[in-house]
Structure formats: C-alpha cells, structure tokens
Design a protein around this motif. Sequence first.
Motif, PDB file in Angstrom:
ATOM      1  N   UNK A  40       0.803  -1.235  -0.057  1.00  0.00           N
ATOM      2  CA  UNK A  40       0.209   0.087  -0.052  1.00  0.00           C
ATOM      3  C   UNK A  40       0.689   1.296  -0.180  1.00  0.00           C
ATOM      4  N   UNK A  41       1.883   1.314   0.977  1.00  0.00           N
ATOM      5  CA  UNK A  41       2.679   2.518   0.782  1.00  0.00           C
ATOM      6  C   UNK A  41       3.497   2.580  -0.326  1.00  0.00           C
ATOM      7  N   UNK A  75      -8.401   1.865   6.758  1.00  0.00           N
ATOM      8  CA  UNK A  75      -7.324   2.525   6.366  1.00  0.00           C
ATOM      9  C   UNK A  75      -6.491   1.761   5.349  1.00  0.00           C
ATOM     10  N   UNK A  76      -5.043   1.748   5.728  1.00  0.00           N
ATOM     11  CA  UNK A  76      -4.035   1.191   4.759  1.00  0.00           C
ATOM     12  C   UNK A  76      -3.011   0.679   5.893  1.00  0.00           C
ATOM     13  N   UNK A  87       0.616   6.468   9.336  1.00  0.00           N
ATOM     14  CA  UNK A  87       1.363   7.401   8.616  1.00  0.00           C
ATOM     15  C   UNK A  87       0.997   6.934   6.932  1.00  0.00           C
ATOM     16  N   UNK A  88       0.994   5.411   6.665  1.00  0.00           N
ATOM     17  CA  UNK A  88       0.567   4.944   5.436  1.00  0.00           C
ATOM     18  C   UNK A  88      -0.646   5.336   4.940  1.00  0.00           C
ATOM     19  N   UNK A  89      -1.611   5.418   6.004  1.00  0.00           N
ATOM     20  CA  UNK A  89      -2.932   5.880   5.604  1.00  0.00           C
ATOM     21  C   UNK A  89      -2.991   7.207   5.296  1.00  0.00           C
ATOM     22  N   UNK A  90      -2.281   8.221   5.826  1.00  0.00           N
ATOM     23  CA  UNK A  90      -2.296   9.658   5.554  1.00  0.00           C
ATOM     24  C   UNK A  90      -1.636   9.706   4.029  1.00  0.00           C
ATOM     25  N   UNK A  94      -3.941  11.244   0.873  1.00  0.00           N
ATOM     26  CA  UNK A  94      -3.295  12.203   0.182  1.00  0.00           C
ATOM     27  C   UNK A  94      -3.182  11.889  -1.507  1.00  0.00           C
ATOM     28  N   UNK A  95      -2.933  10.724  -1.543  1.00  0.00           N
ATOM     29  CA  UNK A  95      -3.015  10.325  -3.216  1.00  0.00           C
ATOM     30  C   UNK A  95      -4.602  10.308  -3.776  1.00  0.00           C
ATOM     31  N   UNK A  96      -5.410   9.921  -2.915  1.00  0.00           N
ATOM     32  CA  UNK A  96      -6.913   9.859  -3.387  1.00  0.00           C
ATOM     33  C   UNK A  96      -7.379  11.302  -3.446  1.00  0.00           C
ATOM     34  N   UNK A  97      -6.789  12.401  -2.616  1.00  0.00           N
ATOM     35  CA  UNK A  97      -7.505  13.697  -2.660  1.00  0.00           C
ATOM     36  C   UNK A  97      -6.641  14.247  -3.841  1.00  0.00           C
ATOM     37  N   UNK A  98      -5.661  13.958  -4.214  1.00  0.00           N
ATOM     38  CA  UNK A  98      -4.741  14.740  -5.381  1.00  0.00           C
ATOM     39  C   UNK A  98      -5.627  13.957  -6.734  1.00  0.00           C
TER      40      UNK A  98
END
Length: 527
Positions: A40-41, A75-76, A87-90, A94-98
Amino acid sequence: MKLNEETREGLKKASRYVVEGVEQILAGKLDEAHSVSPSPGATALAALALQVLGRGFEKACLNGVEWLRLNRRAGWGKFPGDQADEEISRLAEMVLSVSQGGWRAKIKLLTEARQFSQNILALGQTVVPGLEGPAPEEILLPAILEEKVLTKLPVYGRPVVVAASLLTSEHSQGIRQGSRYLLQAQMPDGSWSEDIIATSLAVLALLRKGGCPEQTAKAGRWLVREQYPGGGWPAFGQLKSWAVGWALSVFGETVQRVTDIPWLAPAAAWLEEGQNRDGSFGSTPPFTHPDLDDTAVALIGLQQVGAENQAGIELLKRLQNQNGSWGTFPAFQSAPPAVSSEFPVYIESVDVSIHVLEALWRRAHSQEEQIRLGVKWVLAQQDERGAFPASWFEGPVYSTAQAMELLGKTRYSWVRWLNTRQILEANKKSLEFILQARNNEGGWGSVVETGLALSALMRNTRVVPGVVLEKGIENLLGAQRDNGSFASSYRGIYAKGWNYEEPLTTALTAIRALQRYRNLSYEGLLV
C-alpha cells in the motif's frame, strides 16, 4: 500411508509452482502470482509520482489509485489486509485527494511539500536494529550530503533520504547539490536503487525543484514497467537472484546430475551472467546494488549444482567484519555491474552471517579462519532461550532453525576451529527452543518458519518424535493453495519497516521440508 500420499501430491504441486516462477524469471516475464507482494505504501507513492508527472502516465496512476481504493479497510497497513497504519493511511488519503482534485491539488501538494516530506521520513523511522542512521539535524540539506553523514546509510537508502530532504528544503545551495546528487545517482534503467519508494520520491523532489523532464520521465516509465496488472506496486524490485539461488539449492538436493532437471543448468547460467564484476550479486540483475545476502544465497545455489564461483567466495571472505559477522549492504564504487564493493558493511546480521557461512562451508578447505570467526560470532548471539535473532524476518524461529541447519553439519575438522562441545550445546539449546516454539496447530507460525523448523528437526530424528514432524507436515499441507503456492505471512521486513511476502521462497522452504520428510519415510528413519 495417507500422509505420505498427501505429501507426494503437495510436493508435486509446490514444485510445479516454483518451476513456473523460475522459468518466468529466466524468460524475464515474472507474473504477479509469483512476485513480491504489492505494498500500500509503495503503491501510494508511485501513483502520486505519476500523478505529478502528468501526461502519458494517467492510466497507470488511475490503476494505482483504484488498487488503493479496493484495498482500503479502516485505512491502509504495511501490507494488504493489515491493520491500519497512521502514516501510510495519511499518505494514501493524500493520493486519493490529489487524484480527484486536478491540477490545483497537484500545485497544493508541491507547495506543501514540507509536511509531505516529514510524513515520508516518519515512515522510515522503523528500521532494522543496528543501522544508526543520520541524526535529525543531519537529514537537512546540505548536511545530508556530507560524506560522514551519507556513510551512516547503505548506498541503496541514500536517494530516499536525499529526495525527502530535497522536498522540504528551501536552502538554495542545498537544493542545487541535492538535485545534482539525485541525477548522478539515477541508474541506467531510470530508477533509483531499483526501488519503488526511492524512485517515486526522487521524481517528486526533482519536479518540485524545477524540472529535469527527461530524467523524471525515464523514471516514470520505469515505474510503469514495475506496476502489477492489478494496479499495485511492490515495496521494492523482485528478489530474483534470491529465488533462483534457493531454487537451485533446494532442487539440487534431490538430483544425482544437473541434467536430471532441465532448468537447473540454465538457472545457474542466468545467475552467473548477472554477477557483478567484483563477485557480488544484487537482487535483480543487472542493475541492483550488491547485497551480501543475495550473494551468499546465489553461491549456495551454484555450489549445490556443482558450479564453482571463486570470485563470489573471495568477495565474502574480504567483506567479513572484524568481529566475524557479515552484514547486508557493502559500500561500493561505480554502478552495477561494474561495481567494486568495499567497507563499511551495514547491519550486522545473524541470518546473513548464517547464509554466508553456509556458502563458505561448502568450500571449507580454503577458508577455515573465516568460518571459525563467523561461527564463533553467531554462537555468541544465541540468547538464554536458545534462540538467534533475525534481521530480515520477524521472529527468532527464522534464524534459529537455519543456525541448527548449519551447526548440524559439524565435521571432525571443526574440532581444531572451535570447541565441539560448544557447538553441540548450542545446537541442543536451539533444538529445545524450536520444539517449545511449536504452536497448537503443529506449526511454527508462518509457512517459512514451519518449513525451516521442520527441515532442521529432520537432521535430529533420533531425538525428535515422529508425531512432531507429522503434525508439522500436516500444518504445511493445510496452508497450500490450489496453484501450489502457500498462504502468505508478510513476515519479511523491508528496510523501511514495511512487510512483504515473497511467495517463491515461501514455497521453497515448504518443498525442502516435504522432500526430507518423504525421504525419511521411505528410509524408515522416523521414530
């Protein structure tokens, strides 16, 4: 009788699965079913880098985003299905929002790179014990580029820290120096260290600092090539030398001649063709940095099928630490395959030292002193329970079982190297620990641990009850899938603390145990 038949069928299925994977490696087309598990990361970072690269990389980015969506739980985590990691979920959020925000979201991402970079550095705070790493104040540019700081990191890990520091820096001179460092460190295939995480971070850092379109596009194309059809990315490049080396070793145990198994000779040739000029091997020839664990396992496999490789042996002898141990990553000059490995060696490791000793033991008449010092160091790492610690796999069963495998090969000539009583006592304590570590299901946790434990115990059948072996074999067979592979454990540890599964090696540990059990059954040596 029924268990013998089930063992035969399970061994047949597992062997077919591994052979499929090895043949794919030799053909240069390893599929996802035989590869290192997606991360995931790493998927979040790669998708983010491609999103910022933009035109020409949209499809791969969207596939990565979709994989993240499908693998979201609360989360992930560090691996698919793991409990959520903050941290990985954050990062994934961020990727999904971008991905949903268009070009404005991309601008916001790059202008808020300080927080993003701090998140990335936080992901790397869980490292393998023994690696000192730079102090917090040394991570900043230009301090991170000082030689005395860089030498605290293995070569493969330096682009990660430099790129993260470049993302957050506003120091103009440091930015120029950091960008120059990254451009010089880029490998011929377009990656940094053949590493998804390092390459993704380097792309983001260089784009934020003003361009380098040719180099970043080349890196983007490498990321696309490394993406799995399902959309995910592994945490790092495939462990191909590792898998082929162990396959040669495990299958080589059962043959009288190399020609008995058609793929053995081509696999040995493939390994030798990927060897660096200094005798070292990397995980994925021909570009990866030298790794002493990969080197040792490649040599073990080659020696099992009768292939001499003095260059590799000499390299391992030369890079032994003064205390007798070996680590994983040597420092080196130049780029693969024209590397020259040298000191320092990072992260003293029992599991790596055992693998090196196994490689040297097969040529023991020419390196007695190296073995004496190495075995002495390994024995000193045994704890009161009889266990040996592992660096690259979670749990002490991994190294303890392999220590038993090595110590069980004691020969009379070892008497003049070490106190034989010390070796026998260490082996006895390891045996007691392994027996006590057995769980209620008859296994030792993961398939890897169970396979290694059973193989080691089968060198001690005079004192190990047959029922222990039978229950262990039943446990292994119960974890086998229809395609011949085995249940994933995700107990392997990536350098940044992210877990992974390497299914070919998992299957090979099971195959070795199943083979030995069958042989003992036929010979009537089980008690």
